[in-house]
Design an enzyme around this catalytic site. Structure first.
Site, PDB file in Angstrom:
ATOM      1  N   LYS A  64      29.330  28.786 -29.820  1.00 41.68           N
ATOM      2  CA  LYS A  64      30.584  28.061 -30.050  1.00 41.68           C
ATOM      3  C   LYS A  64      31.084  27.452 -28.731  1.00 41.68           C
ATOM      4  CE  LYS A  64      33.287  32.310 -29.383  1.00 41.68           C
ATOM      5  NZ  LYS A  64      33.937  33.437 -30.086  1.00 41.68           N
ATOM      6  N   ARG A 162      43.401  38.931 -36.838  1.00 44.24           N
ATOM      7  CA  ARG A 162      43.388  37.535 -36.420  1.00 44.24           C
ATOM      8  C   ARG A 162      42.728  36.791 -37.578  1.00 44.24           C
ATOM      9  NH1 ARG A 162      39.865  35.872 -31.225  1.00 44.24           N
ATOM     10  NH2 ARG A 162      38.304  36.009 -32.867  1.00 44.24           N
ATOM     11  N   HIS A 194      34.902  41.349 -36.820  1.00 43.23           N
ATOM     12  CA  HIS A 194      34.951  41.148 -35.372  1.00 43.23           C
ATOM     13  C   HIS A 194      35.846  42.221 -34.756  1.00 43.23           C
ATOM     14  CE1 HIS A 194      34.204  38.874 -31.798  1.00 43.23           C
ATOM     15  NE2 HIS A 194      35.375  38.288 -31.713  1.00 43.23           N
ATOM     16  N   ARG A 250      25.921  39.792 -32.629  1.00 36.82           N
ATOM     17  CA  ARG A 250      26.412  38.424 -32.363  1.00 36.82           C
ATOM     18  C   ARG A 250      26.891  38.272 -30.924  1.00 36.82           C
ATOM     19  NH1 ARG A 250      29.796  39.816 -36.514  1.00 36.82           N
ATOM     20  NH2 ARG A 250      31.493  39.598 -35.025  1.00 36.82           N
ATOM     21  N   TYR A 293      48.045  19.954   0.899  1.00 42.61           N
ATOM     22  CA  TYR A 293      49.454  19.879   0.487  1.00 42.61           C
ATOM     23  C   TYR A 293      50.216  21.154   0.836  1.00 42.61           C
ATOM     24  CZ  TYR A 293      48.319  15.882  -2.577  1.00 42.61           C
ATOM     25  OH  TYR A 293      47.920  14.688  -3.092  1.00 42.61           O
ATOM     26  N   CYS A 340      43.622  20.937  -4.719  1.00 48.09           N
ATOM     27  CA  CYS A 340      44.289  19.742  -5.242  1.00 48.09           C
ATOM     28  C   CYS A 340      43.608  19.298  -6.540  1.00 48.09           C
ATOM     29  CB  CYS A 340      44.238  18.623  -4.209  1.00 48.09           C
ATOM     30  SG  CYS A 340      44.773  19.166  -2.579  1.00 48.09           S
ATOM     31  N   MET A 341      44.074  18.215  -7.104  1.00 47.42           N
ATOM     32  CA  MET A 341      43.494  17.743  -8.367  1.00 47.42           C
ATOM     33  C   MET A 341      42.014  17.393  -8.213  1.00 47.42           C
ATOM     34  SD  MET A 341      44.644  14.519 -10.738  1.00 47.42           S
ATOM     35  CE  MET A 341      46.333  15.052 -10.898  1.00 47.42           C
ATOM     36  N   ASP A 342      41.676  16.797  -7.065  1.00 45.39           N
ATOM     37  CA  ASP A 342      40.329  16.243  -6.892  1.00 45.39           C
ATOM     38  C   ASP A 342      39.520  16.905  -5.793  1.00 45.39           C
ATOM     39  OD1 ASP A 342      41.404  14.101  -8.524  1.00 45.39           O
ATOM     40  OD2 ASP A 342      42.385  13.431  -6.689  1.00 45.39           O
TER      41      ASP A 342
HETATM   42  C1  PLP Z   1      33.113  34.607 -29.944  1.00 44.90           C
HETATM   43  C2  PLP Z   1      32.638  35.518 -30.977  1.00 44.90           C
HETATM   44  C3  PLP Z   1      31.545  36.371 -30.740  1.00 44.90           C
HETATM   45  C4  PLP Z   1      30.918  36.543 -29.387  1.00 44.90           C
HETATM   46  O1  PLP Z   1      31.777  37.282 -28.545  1.00 44.90           O
HETATM   47  P1  PLP Z   1      31.333  37.689 -27.069  1.00 44.90           P
HETATM   48  O2  PLP Z   1      32.418  38.578 -26.597  1.00 44.90           O
HETATM   49  O3  PLP Z   1      31.276  36.419 -26.291  1.00 44.90           O
HETATM   50  O4  PLP Z   1      30.021  38.343 -27.173  1.00 44.90           O
HETATM   51  C5  PLP Z   1      31.078  37.118 -31.801  1.00 44.90           C
HETATM   52  N1  PLP Z   1      31.645  37.040 -33.021  1.00 44.90           N
HETATM   53  C6  PLP Z   1      32.705  36.250 -33.272  1.00 44.90           C
HETATM   54  C7  PLP Z   1      33.291  36.223 -34.627  1.00 44.90           C
HETATM   55  C8  PLP Z   1      33.247  35.469 -32.263  1.00 44.90           C
HETATM   56  O5  PLP Z   1      34.302  34.699 -32.515  1.00 44.90           O
END
Ligand code: PLP
Length: 407
Positions: A64, A162, A194, A250, A293, A340-342
């Site tokens: 992602k 969540r 999760h 995951r 700055y 700074c920004m750049d």
């Molecule tokens: C982002 C995410 C992960 C991976 O999490 P990590 O902490 O980066 O391993 C796994 N499952 C779900 C649903 C996530 O949103």
């Protein structure tokens, strides 16, 4: 010079070398001022490390947010070549981008609004995570319109509170799935959840979520819904809790080589992103002069400084000002004054350390040569390395190296 030392006429005209030549020659023409170099061999290594931790469980590489800003297509290819079996993304658009690049592995998308283009996902054979009856019905309508069944995975909330179906919603989702399954519009593939505190492996909340997950699976089975697979572990759980592996893990952050539980070490992972910038200017600053700055840094002696053309618009947080080093000319040197920004300024000391315009500074990387790591920035800022690597942006140009095994 480069074309003389590499190329098809070399005694071993392997594709790997030819590829290397192309990358180098391209770079020599247009080396950007600031780069995020992504080592795809490190991605492959990390996936193999995670497979060892996962045992019999499959690995879904979470790609992602453009693979945590490492490049979703390139990372996906490297991860699959190293044995990841599936890919996980947040949105349908992210999944479609992978399909458009020709990636055929199973892809799960898990966070979409209920008016998302589920039809496009179904047509592209993308598995859709669902957390409510409303979403499920939207997916079913899309499946009817496309004329193909949708494949869904239930996201059940086991305590993160969540995303995921709440304890009230979950039985309704199951009932609706039974109905849609009979109708032939939606097929259940998996159930997942999760974790809220995976980076504290022994926190009782982790065990509580595991128990609730088992209950959720049992509730589905009691209705005759038998998932092909179930999965719960993110990176932290993958490397610390073998009992959380179920059928698939995951991992996200660990794929990129960043430790999911830094207090417990690096788990043999190799950071894949190195942030670099090339010195734009070297100059003298007299004792007593202020730099950048606000003059927050005053030269304590005559000195020489280097200007690096990368700033907070490119992902170097302003809050790091005066609190970080870069690897430049073989050693760590302090960044001085405000970011700074750049741009920002590095102190080279009175003799300038032999640093010249065009030299490359490493802002963070593997730490192998004694340089800083994303973890160091995170510690200084009181945040997590996830935010550091996903934050590199602006004029930072991403470049992939390695990954020959995928080409
Ligand atoms: C982002 C995410 C992960 C991976 O999490 P990590 O902490 O980066 O391993 C796994 N499952 C779900 C649903 C996530 O949103």
């Amino acid at each position: 010079m480069l074309s003389g030392s590499f190329g098809r006429t070399s005694c071993e005209p392997s594709f790997g070398k030819w590829h290397y030549f192309l990358v180098l020659s391209n770079q020599s023409l247009t080396t950007p001022q600031a780069e995020a170099v992504i080592d795809l061999d490190a991605i492959g290594h990390n996936v193999r490390v995670l497979r060892r931790f996962a045992g019999d469980a499959a690995v879904m590489a979470v790609v992602k947010a453009d693979a945590y800003n490492h490049g979703a297509v390139e990372v996906s290819r490297a991860a699959l070549a190293a044995g990841a079996r599936e890919l996980g993304v947040t949105t349908i658009d992210e999944a479609l981008q992978l399909r458009a690049a020709g990636i055929e592995a199973p892809i799960l998308t898990w966070l979409n609004t209920s008016d998302a283009d589920f039809g496009a996902a179904i047509a592209a054979d993308i598995e859709i995570g669902v957390a409510s009856v409303k979403h499920l019905n939207a997916i079913a309508s899309a499946a009817k319109a496309v004329g193909e069944p949708a494949t869904v995975t239930i996201k059940v909330d086991t305590g993160l509170n969540r995303n995921g179906a709440s304890p009230l919603e979950y039985p309704r989702v199951l009932d609706e799935l039974v109905r849609l399954g009979r109708e032939g519009t939606v097929r259940l593939r998996a159930i997942f959840s999760h974790l809220a505190l995976a980076d504290q492996p022994h926190n009782p909340v982790v065990d509580k979520q595991r128990e609730r997950f088992l209950d959720a699976i049992a509730a589905a089975k009691a209705r005759g819904l038998v998932p092909e697979l179930v999965h719960l572990a993110n990176s932290a759980s993958t490397v610390t809790r073998p009992d959380m592996q179920f059928d698939m893990v995951r991992p996200g952050i660990a794929v990129y080589g960043l430790s999911p539980v830094p207090e417990l070490g690096d788990f043999d992972l190799i950071p894949a992103m190195s942030a670099k910038a090339r010195v734009a200017l070297v100059k003298e600053v007299a004792a007593g002069e202020g730099v950048s700055y606000g003059h927050e840094w005053i030269a304590p002696r005559d000195t020489v400084v280097a200007l690096l053309p990368v700033g907070y618009a490119d992902g170097v947080p302003r809050l790091l000002g005066g609190k970080f080093d870069v690897l430049l000319g073989g050693i760590r040197r302090p960044a001085i004054g405000r970011v700074c920004m750049d741009q920002f300024v590095v102190d080279l000391g009175p003799d300038g350390g032999g640093v010249e315009e065009g030299d490359e500074a490493e802002l963070f990387g593997t730490g192998d040569r004694g340089g800083p790591r994303a973890q160091d920035w995170a510690d200084t800022l009181g945040t997590i390395h996830y935010e550091i690597v996903t934050g590199m942006r602006g004029r930072t140009v991403r470049r992939h190296v390695g990954g020959e095994e995928t080409t």
